[in-house]
Design an enzyme around this catalytic site. Structure first.
Site, PDB file in Angstrom:
ATOM      1  CG  HIS A   1      -0.418   0.111   2.520  1.00  0.00           C
ATOM      2  ND1 HIS A   1      -1.174   0.126   3.659  1.00  0.00           N
ATOM      3  CD2 HIS A   1       0.861   0.208   2.938  1.00  0.00           C
ATOM      4  CE1 HIS A   1      -0.382   0.235   4.714  1.00  0.00           C
ATOM      5  NE2 HIS A   1       0.845   0.279   4.300  1.00  0.00           N
TER       6      HIS A   1
HETATM    7  C1  LIG Z   1       3.826  -0.131   6.539  1.00  0.00           C
HETATM    8  S1  LIG Z   1       5.138  -1.047   7.234  1.00  0.00           S
HETATM    9  C2  LIG Z   1       4.350  -2.615   7.557  1.00  0.00           C
HETATM   10  C3  LIG Z   1       5.106  -3.425   8.567  1.00  0.00           C
HETATM   11  C4  LIG Z   1       4.447  -4.779   8.884  1.00  0.00           C
HETATM   12  N1  LIG Z   1       4.376  -5.645   7.733  1.00  0.00           N
HETATM   13  C5  LIG Z   1       3.082  -4.574   9.482  1.00  0.00           C
HETATM   14  O1  LIG Z   1       2.097  -4.818   8.816  1.00  0.00           O
HETATM   15  O2  LIG Z   1       3.028  -4.135  10.638  1.00  0.00           O
HETATM   16  C6  LIG Z   1       6.153  -1.437   5.818  1.00  0.00           C
HETATM   17  C7  LIG Z   1       7.455  -2.128   6.158  1.00  0.00           C
HETATM   18  O3  LIG Z   1       8.196  -2.297   4.945  1.00  0.00           O
HETATM   19  C8  LIG Z   1       9.572  -2.084   5.247  1.00  0.00           C
HETATM   20  N2  LIG Z   1      10.292  -1.703   4.030  1.00  0.00           N
HETATM   21  C9  LIG Z   1      10.117  -0.592   3.281  1.00  0.00           C
HETATM   22  N3  LIG Z   1      10.987  -0.579   2.250  1.00  0.00           N
HETATM   23  C10 LIG Z   1      11.754  -1.683   2.371  1.00  0.00           C
HETATM   24  C11 LIG Z   1      12.833  -2.227   1.611  1.00  0.00           C
HETATM   25  N4  LIG Z   1      13.285  -1.614   0.516  1.00  0.00           N
HETATM   26  N5  LIG Z   1      13.378  -3.393   2.019  1.00  0.00           N
HETATM   27  C12 LIG Z   1      12.930  -4.020   3.141  1.00  0.00           C
HETATM   28  N6  LIG Z   1      11.875  -3.581   3.876  1.00  0.00           N
HETATM   29  C13 LIG Z   1      11.310  -2.413   3.499  1.00  0.00           C
HETATM   30  C14 LIG Z   1       9.539  -0.975   6.264  1.00  0.00           C
HETATM   31  O4  LIG Z   1      10.729  -0.865   6.999  1.00  0.00           O
HETATM   32  C15 LIG Z   1       8.342  -1.349   7.107  1.00  0.00           C
HETATM   33  O5  LIG Z   1       8.690  -2.166   8.194  1.00  0.00           O
END
Ligand SMILES: C[S@@+](CC[C@H](N)C(=O)[O-])C[C@H]1O[C@@H](n2cnc3c(N)ncnc32)[C@H](O)[C@@H]1O
Length: 338
Positions: free
Chosen positions: A243
């Site tokens: 999202h």
């Molecule tokens: C909106 S959070 C959702 C976290 C978890 N899945 C939840 O539902 O609570 C999105 C996650 O994607 C990770 N993320 C964003 N870009 C990333 C990347 N390039 N590689 C690894 N993780 C990433 C962020 O650090 C974050 O923890």
């Protein structure tokens, strides 16, 4: 109470007051019992004359209450600002009224230019910003943890884990979803894949918790999920990740998961479950498109069922089922396309 246009325009003032109460830990203080302005101010280390207007505004909207002696107490709404409340939203409120509210401040520029509002405000996307601001990153992790807790309980109870050995949560933050699943299913191992700094904080917190069993079964694996994802999972989960991203970026993330699924030992058929809102199945959040405009990268839009099916197909996956996962999420199960 009738709400006027000006009342609505003042909404950000109420939001700011909620942010102050969340940051100061007012609800935690009131957990101990009712308090006057002076007692409250002393407990949280601020000026009594200054906290009174904030508290009065919050009492007006039902966040906090006053007893017959005029002392402040928690209300049903402020209960969720308590750190120890099982459905605490304290850090989510800090995130919404802090970083995200700053993003909203650049909404006009976002509307004029088409870029995400956070990007317009800071010149970088959400996750690049968090890398530069460890305090807000910590609040972000805790906010995600608060939002994930009820979903973890639901998934742990209803998903058929009997034939699963290893669950890989891609973009799994500080592992709240996996912690809930692993606690309920002792035969499982979990790998939480996220950015390097998130994994570092999450791993340290897990070790500090002293939960030897979870330390044994839950691993944090830093990776850029646009580029790679670990193999060896029977079940991959991607919850509330897509999202934040445009369709093009979503296909890149799904492709790195599908490559990892394809590289498996061939003994089992891995499944990916994407948990994200799908427009037709989760219609109850009218603010969602606006939220994407503030937080998401450029061209991040609400996903329809056709969008997620197309993105999955472009990544070499096929959607096999879509199950509503209240509130406001769908579980989209995918397997490798033949
Ligand atoms: C909106 S959070 C959702 C976290 C978890 N899945 C939840 O539902 O609570 C999105 C996650 O994607 C990770 N993320 C964003 N870009 C990333 C990347 N390039 N590689 C690894 N993780 C990433 C962020 O650090 C974050 O923890």
């Amino acid at each position: 109470m009738d709400v006027s246009l000006v009342d609505l325009a003042l909404g950000s003032w109420i939001s700011a007051a909620i942010g102050v109460a969340a940051r100061l830990g007012v609800a935690d203080v009131l957990e101990e019992g009712p308090a006057t302005s002076a007692e409250l101010a002393k407990a949280v280390g601020v000026q009594p004359d200054s906290i009174t207007p904030v508290m009065k505004a919050l009492v007006m909207v039902g966040v906090f209450a006053q007893d017959e002696e005029g002392r402040y107490t928690n209300s049903p709404l402020s209960e969720q600002l308590r750190t120890r409340h099982p459905q605490s939203m304290r850090h989510m409120c800090m995130l919404l009224t802090g970083l995200y509210a700053q993003g909203c401040g650049a909404l006009l520029e976002a509307v004029q230019t088409g870029q995400g509002a956070l990007n317009a405000r800071f010149g970088v996307g959400l996750y690049e910003y968090l890398e530069q601001d460890p305090e807000t990153a910590r609040i972000f992790d805790r906010a995600m943890q608060e939002a994930a807790r009820p979903v973890a309980a639901m998934v742990a109870e209803h998903y058929p884990f009997e034939n699963v050995r290893t669950v890989i949560d891609v973009g799994g933050g500080n592992g709240e979803l996996l912690k809930g699943i692993l606690a309920a299913h002792p035969h499982l191992k979990g790998i939480c894949v996220d950015r390097e700094d998130t994994c570092r904080r999450a791993e340290a917190a897990l070790r500090e918790s002293g939960d030897e069993d979870l330390v044994e079964r839950l691993t944090f694996r830093p990776a850029d999920i646009f580029e790679e994802c670990p193999g060896g999972g029977d079940l991959y989960i991607l919850k509330n990740v897509l999202h934040d991203w445009s369709s093009e970026s979503a296909v890149r993330i799904l492709s790195s998961i599908s490559a990892a699924m394809r590289a498996g030992d061939g003994e089992r058929t891995p499944t990916l479950v994407v948990m994200d809102p799908v427009r037709e199945h989760d219609p109850g959040a009218p603010l969602r498109p606006l939220i994407k405009m503030v937080i998401g990268e450029k061209n991040t839009r609400e996903r329809s069922e056709a969008d997620i099916r197309r993105e999955a197909a472009e990544a070499g996956l096929q959607v096999v089922s879509i199950t509503p996962l209240p509130p406001d999420l769908s579980a989209v199960a995918c397997t490798l396309a033949p």
